[in-house]
Design a protein around this motif. Structure first.
Motif, PDB file in Angstrom:
ATOM      1  N   PRO A 202      18.768  41.119  64.029  1.00  0.00           N
ATOM      2  CA  PRO A 202      18.451  40.096  62.923  1.00  0.00           C
ATOM      3  C   PRO A 202      19.355  39.065  62.910  1.00  0.00           C
ATOM      4  O   PRO A 202      19.258  37.945  62.272  1.00  0.00           O
ATOM      5  CB  PRO A 202      18.527  41.162  61.792  1.00  0.00           C
ATOM      6  CG  PRO A 202      18.936  42.567  62.268  1.00  0.00           C
ATOM      7  CD  PRO A 202      18.716  42.495  63.767  1.00  0.00           C
ATOM      8  N   ARG A 203      20.886  39.692  63.034  1.00  0.00           N
ATOM      9  CA  ARG A 203      21.812  38.382  62.955  1.00  0.00           C
ATOM     10  C   ARG A 203      21.499  37.147  63.819  1.00  0.00           C
ATOM     11  O   ARG A 203      21.818  36.153  63.394  1.00  0.00           O
ATOM     12  CB  ARG A 203      23.129  39.122  63.255  1.00  0.00           C
ATOM     13  CG  ARG A 203      24.435  38.419  62.962  1.00  0.00           C
ATOM     14  CD  ARG A 203      25.678  39.055  63.208  1.00  0.00           C
ATOM     15  NE  ARG A 203      25.973  39.408  64.653  1.00  0.00           N
ATOM     16  CZ  ARG A 203      26.226  38.450  65.585  1.00  0.00           C
ATOM     17  NH1 ARG A 203      26.613  37.334  65.282  1.00  0.00           N
ATOM     18  NH2 ARG A 203      26.354  38.965  67.047  1.00  0.00           N
ATOM     19  N   THR A 205      18.919  36.218  64.930  1.00  0.00           N
ATOM     20  CA  THR A 205      17.608  35.627  64.699  1.00  0.00           C
ATOM     21  C   THR A 205      17.973  34.463  63.530  1.00  0.00           C
ATOM     22  O   THR A 205      17.491  33.374  63.591  1.00  0.00           O
ATOM     23  CB  THR A 205      16.589  36.651  64.109  1.00  0.00           C
ATOM     24  OG1 THR A 205      16.313  37.450  65.111  1.00  0.00           O
ATOM     25  CG2 THR A 205      15.403  35.943  63.493  1.00  0.00           C
ATOM     26  N   ARG A 206      18.762  35.041  62.548  1.00  0.00           N
ATOM     27  CA  ARG A 206      19.141  34.096  61.496  1.00  0.00           C
ATOM     28  C   ARG A 206      19.864  32.970  62.096  1.00  0.00           C
ATOM     29  O   ARG A 206      19.822  31.892  61.606  1.00  0.00           O
ATOM     30  CB  ARG A 206      19.993  34.727  60.340  1.00  0.00           C
ATOM     31  CG  ARG A 206      19.230  35.693  59.831  1.00  0.00           C
ATOM     32  CD  ARG A 206      20.016  36.666  58.415  1.00  0.00           C
ATOM     33  NE  ARG A 206      19.146  37.585  57.984  1.00  0.00           N
ATOM     34  CZ  ARG A 206      19.731  38.805  58.398  1.00  0.00           C
ATOM     35  NH1 ARG A 206      20.702  38.990  59.018  1.00  0.00           N
ATOM     36  NH2 ARG A 206      18.691  40.079  57.910  1.00  0.00           N
ATOM     37  N   CYS A 211      15.648  31.896  60.410  1.00  0.00           N
ATOM     38  CA  CYS A 211      14.894  32.591  59.355  1.00  0.00           C
ATOM     39  C   CYS A 211      15.209  34.142  59.499  1.00  0.00           C
ATOM     40  O   CYS A 211      15.878  34.574  60.481  1.00  0.00           O
ATOM     41  CB  CYS A 211      13.359  32.318  60.100  1.00  0.00           C
ATOM     42  SG  CYS A 211      12.976  33.017  61.344  1.00  0.00           S
ATOM     43  N   GLU A 212      14.382  34.732  58.793  1.00  0.00           N
ATOM     44  CA  GLU A 212      14.513  36.454  58.536  1.00  0.00           C
ATOM     45  C   GLU A 212      13.463  36.904  59.799  1.00  0.00           C
ATOM     46  O   GLU A 212      12.865  36.465  60.255  1.00  0.00           O
ATOM     47  CB  GLU A 212      13.804  36.703  57.365  1.00  0.00           C
ATOM     48  CG  GLU A 212      14.861  36.522  56.101  1.00  0.00           C
ATOM     49  CD  GLU A 212      16.479  37.243  56.310  1.00  0.00           C
ATOM     50  OE1 GLU A 212      16.564  38.326  56.637  1.00  0.00           O
ATOM     51  OE2 GLU A 212      17.492  36.296  56.011  1.00  0.00           O
ATOM     52  N   LYS A 214      11.237  38.729  59.814  1.00  0.00           N
ATOM     53  CA  LYS A 214       9.653  38.930  59.431  1.00  0.00           C
ATOM     54  C   LYS A 214       9.138  37.480  59.479  1.00  0.00           C
ATOM     55  O   LYS A 214       7.924  37.546  59.254  1.00  0.00           O
ATOM     56  CB  LYS A 214       9.504  39.776  58.349  1.00  0.00           C
ATOM     57  CG  LYS A 214       9.812  39.105  57.160  1.00  0.00           C
ATOM     58  CD  LYS A 214       9.545  39.718  55.507  1.00  0.00           C
ATOM     59  CE  LYS A 214       9.642  39.118  54.611  1.00  0.00           C
ATOM     60  NZ  LYS A 214      11.210  38.784  54.263  1.00  0.00           N
ATOM     61  N   GLU A 215      10.034  36.497  59.560  1.00  0.00           N
ATOM     62  CA  GLU A 215       9.356  35.067  59.580  1.00  0.00           C
ATOM     63  C   GLU A 215       9.418  34.604  60.927  1.00  0.00           C
ATOM     64  O   GLU A 215       9.241  33.399  61.128  1.00  0.00           O
ATOM     65  CB  GLU A 215      10.315  34.302  58.844  1.00  0.00           C
ATOM     66  CG  GLU A 215      10.317  34.669  57.177  1.00  0.00           C
ATOM     67  CD  GLU A 215      11.266  34.101  56.328  1.00  0.00           C
ATOM     68  OE1 GLU A 215      11.240  34.117  55.179  1.00  0.00           O
ATOM     69  OE2 GLU A 215      12.500  33.760  57.054  1.00  0.00           O
TER      70      GLU A 215
END
Ligand SMILES: [Zn+2]
Length: 322
Positions: A202-203, A205-206, A211-212, A214-215
């Motif tokens: 997640p980190r 990815t942002r 984006c989050e 899930k996006e």
């Protein structure tokens, strides 16, 4: 010059066009499918859309109609054997009979992926080739086999469903079809997005995709891969890996079918060169020598492929005099 009415019935929209024998789209229209309203309502919209496009067309009156639809089609009588969940209650519908009664034209009904494959083979990336394997990579993975210029339907209309070819039947992921290791679990859009989140976290990815988790979309990963920003190398690597999985399935199919060309369409095909490089490398490593160099190219007609192919299927049926 003869013309056909063509319809492409999907879960979101119904597209219609008047198509010439040479594959030109002359008049177009579309409307939402609204499948939750039921099969009769969808059928009514399809009939009305066909009438609308015929009355607006400056071309000669169509001599036949071709329809591409989601689901498994009995091409002998044009009824829907099994509908995709995107078109609930479409199963069992005698689509050809209902459309012939409404339009007063001979109608040929085809599965939409098969129609798109025929369109690519006659007027798209496979123009001039008689034997073609067409792969559609999106939410799922579908395909069409064109042999001697015609769609190969198989005994029950199921032929071409290559998304459920297993590439790891022992340790593979369990698929909704009941199989293990189906290629759709590794190279479809959702599979690529899930692999990104799992491998990158997640980190980053942002940080890299802004984006989050899930996006995440394949389009975002592909845009990152095409640049030189931080994260572009892992993005290319991930798309290449997904292409490699698809290439394993394609290698097996090349050994069986020996087509002149493989055409890759669908939303994920927009992932571009890293994805295609992964496919080609797996094919070179795994297919038999005669078919290792079979050209593997992107589809050329985009969303029009099914309309063009449905029209060509209608002309073919007329020619055959069935
Ligand atoms: Zn499966």
């Amino acid at each position: 010059m003869k013309h056909a009415l063509a319809l492409d019935i999907g879960g979101t929209k119904i597209a219609a066009a008047i198509v010439s024998e040479t594959g030109a789209l002359i008049q177009r229209a579309q409307c939402p499918t609204l499948p939750a309203e039921g099969a009769e309502a969808v059928l009514g919209r399809a009939i009305a859309l066909g009438r609308r496009v015929m009355s607006a067309s400056p071309a000669s009156a169509p001599v036949a109609a071709g329809v591409g639809t989601g689901g498994q089609v009995d091409v002998a009588d044009g009824h829907i054997i099994y509908a995709t969940p995107l078109l609930p209650r479409w199963s069992g519908l005698p689509l050809r009979q209902r459309l012939e009664e409404a339009w007063g034209l001979p109608v040929q009904v085809e599965n939409d992926v098969n129609a798109a494959g025929l369109g690519e083979s006659t007027h798209g990336a496979g123009r001039g080739q008689r034997h073609l394997l067409c792969v559609a990579v999106g939410t799922g993975i579908g395909g069409a086999i064109v042999l001697d210029g015609r769609i190969y339907h198989g005994a029950t209309g199921l032929a071409g469903h290559l998304g459920h070819l297993s590439i790891d039947a022992i340790r593979g992921r369990r698929c909704g079809c009941g199989g293990i290791g189906c290629v759709e679990m590794y190279a479809s859009g959702p599979a690529i997005e899930a692999a990104w989140v799992k491998q990158v976290g997640p980190r980053r990815t942002r940080q890299w995709l802004a984006c989050e988790p899930k996006e995440v979309t394949v389009a975002k990963i592909a845009a990152l891969a095409a640049g030189a920003d931080e994260g572009s190398a892992p993005a290319r690597q991930l798309l290449g890996q997904a292409g490699g999985y698809l290439g394993q399935a394609i290698a097996s199919l090349l050994n069986v079918l020996d087509p002149q060309l493989v055409v890759i369409g669908g939303g994920v095909a927009q992932a571009g060169e890293p994805f295609f490089a992964g496919i080609r490398q797996a094919v070179r490593e795994r297919a038999m020598p005669s078919v290792q160099q079979t050209p593997i190219v992107p589809a050329a007609l985009g969303p029009d492929a099914a309309l063009v192919g449905a029209a060509m299927a209608a002309f073919q049926r007329l020619q055959a005099g069935i």
